[in-house]
Design a protein around this motif. Structure first.
Motif, PDB file in Angstrom:
ATOM      1  N   GLU A 166      -3.467  -4.489  -7.251  1.00 30.77           N
ATOM      2  CA  GLU A 166      -3.995  -3.947  -6.027  1.00 30.77           C
ATOM      3  C   GLU A 166      -5.659  -4.316  -6.324  1.00 30.77           C
ATOM      4  O   GLU A 166      -6.112  -4.435  -7.330  1.00 30.77           O
ATOM      5  CB  GLU A 166      -3.983  -2.174  -5.877  1.00 30.77           C
ATOM      6  CG  GLU A 166      -4.704  -1.626  -4.771  1.00 30.77           C
ATOM      7  CD  GLU A 166      -3.641  -1.872  -3.574  1.00 30.77           C
ATOM      8  OE1 GLU A 166      -4.243  -1.543  -2.411  1.00 30.77           O
ATOM      9  OE2 GLU A 166      -2.345  -2.318  -3.769  1.00 30.77           O
ATOM     10  N   GLU A 174     -15.446  -5.024  -7.356  1.00 29.79           N
ATOM     11  CA  GLU A 174     -14.190  -5.382  -6.952  1.00 29.79           C
ATOM     12  C   GLU A 174     -13.501  -4.543  -7.940  1.00 29.79           C
ATOM     13  O   GLU A 174     -13.645  -4.829  -9.169  1.00 29.79           O
ATOM     14  CB  GLU A 174     -13.992  -6.725  -6.840  1.00 29.79           C
ATOM     15  CG  GLU A 174     -14.848  -7.287  -5.691  1.00 29.79           C
ATOM     16  CD  GLU A 174     -14.364  -8.773  -5.452  1.00 29.79           C
ATOM     17  OE1 GLU A 174     -13.696  -9.518  -6.362  1.00 29.79           O
ATOM     18  OE2 GLU A 174     -14.712  -9.505  -4.313  1.00 29.79           O
ATOM     19  N   SER A 197     -15.212   8.008  -0.382  1.00 30.21           N
ATOM     20  CA  SER A 197     -14.493   7.547   0.588  1.00 30.21           C
ATOM     21  C   SER A 197     -15.302   6.311   1.265  1.00 30.21           C
ATOM     22  O   SER A 197     -15.131   5.316   1.747  1.00 30.21           O
ATOM     23  CB  SER A 197     -13.824   8.276   1.408  1.00 30.21           C
ATOM     24  OG  SER A 197     -12.578   9.030   0.829  1.00 30.21           O
ATOM     25  N   TYR A 256      -0.854   7.099  -6.081  1.00 34.00           N
ATOM     26  CA  TYR A 256      -2.298   7.623  -6.044  1.00 34.00           C
ATOM     27  C   TYR A 256      -2.421   9.163  -6.606  1.00 34.00           C
ATOM     28  O   TYR A 256      -3.402   9.211  -7.593  1.00 34.00           O
ATOM     29  CB  TYR A 256      -2.790   7.537  -4.798  1.00 34.00           C
ATOM     30  CG  TYR A 256      -4.221   7.800  -4.659  1.00 34.00           C
ATOM     31  CD1 TYR A 256      -5.141   7.133  -4.551  1.00 34.00           C
ATOM     32  CD2 TYR A 256      -4.483   9.308  -3.834  1.00 34.00           C
ATOM     33  CE1 TYR A 256      -6.693   7.511  -4.476  1.00 34.00           C
ATOM     34  CE2 TYR A 256      -5.866   9.602  -3.977  1.00 34.00           C
ATOM     35  CZ  TYR A 256      -7.081   8.778  -4.074  1.00 34.00           C
ATOM     36  OH  TYR A 256      -8.313   9.268  -3.946  1.00 34.00           O
ATOM     37  N   TYR A 284     -16.001   2.748   0.651  1.00 39.16           N
ATOM     38  CA  TYR A 284     -15.383   1.663   1.154  1.00 39.16           C
ATOM     39  C   TYR A 284     -15.770   1.024   2.432  1.00 39.16           C
ATOM     40  O   TYR A 284     -15.394   0.036   3.004  1.00 39.16           O
ATOM     41  CB  TYR A 284     -13.667   2.136   1.437  1.00 39.16           C
ATOM     42  CG  TYR A 284     -13.076   2.344   0.158  1.00 39.16           C
ATOM     43  CD1 TYR A 284     -12.444   1.245  -0.505  1.00 39.16           C
ATOM     44  CD2 TYR A 284     -13.050   3.693  -0.422  1.00 39.16           C
ATOM     45  CE1 TYR A 284     -11.647   1.451  -1.792  1.00 39.16           C
ATOM     46  CE2 TYR A 284     -12.386   3.830  -1.718  1.00 39.16           C
ATOM     47  CZ  TYR A 284     -11.581   2.679  -2.212  1.00 39.16           C
ATOM     48  OH  TYR A 284     -11.118   2.836  -3.429  1.00 39.16           O
ATOM     49  N   HIS A 298      -9.605  -3.375  -4.892  1.00 39.68           N
ATOM     50  CA  HIS A 298     -10.426  -2.465  -4.016  1.00 39.68           C
ATOM     51  C   HIS A 298     -11.729  -2.865  -4.130  1.00 39.68           C
ATOM     52  O   HIS A 298     -12.084  -3.220  -5.133  1.00 39.68           O
ATOM     53  CB  HIS A 298     -10.086  -0.891  -4.375  1.00 39.68           C
ATOM     54  CG  HIS A 298      -8.789  -0.391  -4.083  1.00 39.68           C
ATOM     55  ND1 HIS A 298      -8.574   0.373  -2.943  1.00 39.68           N
ATOM     56  CD2 HIS A 298      -7.426  -0.502  -4.445  1.00 39.68           C
ATOM     57  CE1 HIS A 298      -7.340   0.706  -3.009  1.00 39.68           C
ATOM     58  NE2 HIS A 298      -6.800   0.211  -3.882  1.00 39.68           N
ATOM     59  N   THR A 299     -12.386  -2.807  -2.873  1.00 41.76           N
ATOM     60  CA  THR A 299     -13.986  -3.155  -3.083  1.00 41.76           C
ATOM     61  C   THR A 299     -14.750  -2.029  -2.540  1.00 41.76           C
ATOM     62  O   THR A 299     -14.619  -1.444  -1.711  1.00 41.76           O
ATOM     63  CB  THR A 299     -14.279  -4.367  -2.062  1.00 41.76           C
ATOM     64  OG1 THR A 299     -13.262  -5.415  -2.664  1.00 41.76           O
ATOM     65  CG2 THR A 299     -15.815  -4.823  -2.400  1.00 41.76           C
ATOM     66  N   GLN A 300     -15.606  -1.592  -3.527  1.00 40.82           N
ATOM     67  CA  GLN A 300     -16.733  -0.616  -2.928  1.00 40.82           C
ATOM     68  C   GLN A 300     -18.006  -1.171  -3.233  1.00 40.82           C
ATOM     69  O   GLN A 300     -18.490  -1.988  -3.822  1.00 40.82           O
ATOM     70  CB  GLN A 300     -16.529   0.458  -3.976  1.00 40.82           C
ATOM     71  CG  GLN A 300     -15.241   1.195  -3.701  1.00 40.82           C
ATOM     72  CD  GLN A 300     -15.206   2.638  -4.395  1.00 40.82           C
ATOM     73  OE1 GLN A 300     -15.363   2.620  -5.609  1.00 40.82           O
ATOM     74  NE2 GLN A 300     -14.882   3.720  -3.864  1.00 40.82           N
ATOM     75  N   TYR A 333       0.744  -1.110   0.027  1.00 45.63           N
ATOM     76  CA  TYR A 333       0.116  -0.066   0.102  1.00 45.63           C
ATOM     77  C   TYR A 333       0.748   1.160   0.136  1.00 45.63           C
ATOM     78  O   TYR A 333       0.461   2.340  -0.486  1.00 45.63           O
ATOM     79  CB  TYR A 333      -0.853  -0.029   1.254  1.00 45.63           C
ATOM     80  CG  TYR A 333      -2.226   0.605   0.834  1.00 45.63           C
ATOM     81  CD1 TYR A 333      -3.205   0.035   0.241  1.00 45.63           C
ATOM     82  CD2 TYR A 333      -2.346   1.819   1.458  1.00 45.63           C
ATOM     83  CE1 TYR A 333      -4.493   1.091  -0.205  1.00 45.63           C
ATOM     84  CE2 TYR A 333      -3.605   2.556   1.329  1.00 45.63           C
ATOM     85  CZ  TYR A 333      -4.514   2.175   0.540  1.00 45.63           C
ATOM     86  OH  TYR A 333      -5.720   3.130   0.277  1.00 45.63           O
TER      87      TYR A 333
END
Length: 246
Positions: free
Chosen positions: A197, A179, A110, A10, A113, A199-201, A3
């Protein structure tokens, strides 16, 4: 992929993000609904891009993020721009000991998440515990339409000289979740390094968010869509909420 590495990539990936429009949303909401007060808590602040913009507008801003690596980047950016920020590593569901603020912001999706109803409510309660009575909670989320019709099943990519990526979106295990599988290719002298990477939202309906806000001691004041201050429709992609602590 560590990370820490993602934290430094980012800002390059978010280079075209509409931070000035998020800033305008905050300023307009504060001007309309906040009689006085300049103490802001920016939750999920990441690398501090929005936090620094808020500070430059004259707000006394504290930033919070779960990632110490993101906060490290935010600290370096703030020092480079000679902006004074207080930064803390905390989970937005369990904020503690930060003081009392006039406004809490959770921006740049944000909140997406946070994957369960219970944890969204915990986040609202956590934010409320750091707000004065009458203080504002401002946040934005992806719409159901964006998660299910724009993200899921799509592939996005960029082929730049120094940094390229492939971004694939799949149906998540939970309802209305996605995902994001990201593969980055970073130039290193004559070769490229690959970093991966996941990321799940997840998002919920407007009615769900409004009901949970009410349960957690807020009244919702404004709901708008897509940075335009208009009523959300079934085709809206991003929903903005303005709520006040009762």
């Amino acid at each position: 992929m560590s990370y820490q590495r993602f934290a430094y990539l980012y800002d390059e990936l978010m280079e075209d993000a509409p931070y000035t429009e998020w800033l305008e949303f905050v300023k307009t909401s504060a001007s309309k609904h906040l009689e006085d007060g300049k103490r802001f808590l920016d939750v999920g602040c990441g690398t501090g891009s929005m936090t620094i913009l808020l500070a430059k507008e004259g707000f006394d801003v504290t930033g919070v993020d779960l990632s110490t690596d993101m906060l490290m980047v935010a600290k370096e950016k703030a020092e480079a721009e000679r902006v004074n920020l207080s930064l803390f590593q905390q989970d937005m569901r369990e904020l503690e000991g930060l003081g009392v603020f006039d406004c809490v912001t959770i921006l740049c999706d944000s909140l997406n998440y946070i994957l369960t109803e219970e944890d969204v409510k915990r986040t609202f309660l956590s934010a409320g515990s750091h707000l004065k009575t009458g203080g504002l909670l401002l946040f934005d989320v992806h719409s159901l339409h964006k998660i299910n019709e724009i993200f899921i099943g799509q592939t996005f990519g960029s082929n730049e000289e120094k940094l390229s990526y492939i971004w694939q979106c799949y149906q998540g295990e939970l309802e209305n979740s996605v995902e994001h599988e990201l593969s980055f290719f970073l130039q290193n002298e004559d070769s490229y390094e690959r970093y991966d990477e996941l990321h799940t939202q997840r998002t919920f309906s407007v009615d769900d968010y409004c009901n949970w806000l009410n349960e957690c001691g807020f009244e919702h004041l404004d709901i708008s869509a897509d940075f335009k201050g208009i009523e959300p429709t079934e085709e809206s992609e991003r929903i903005f909420f303005v709520a006040r602590k009762k």
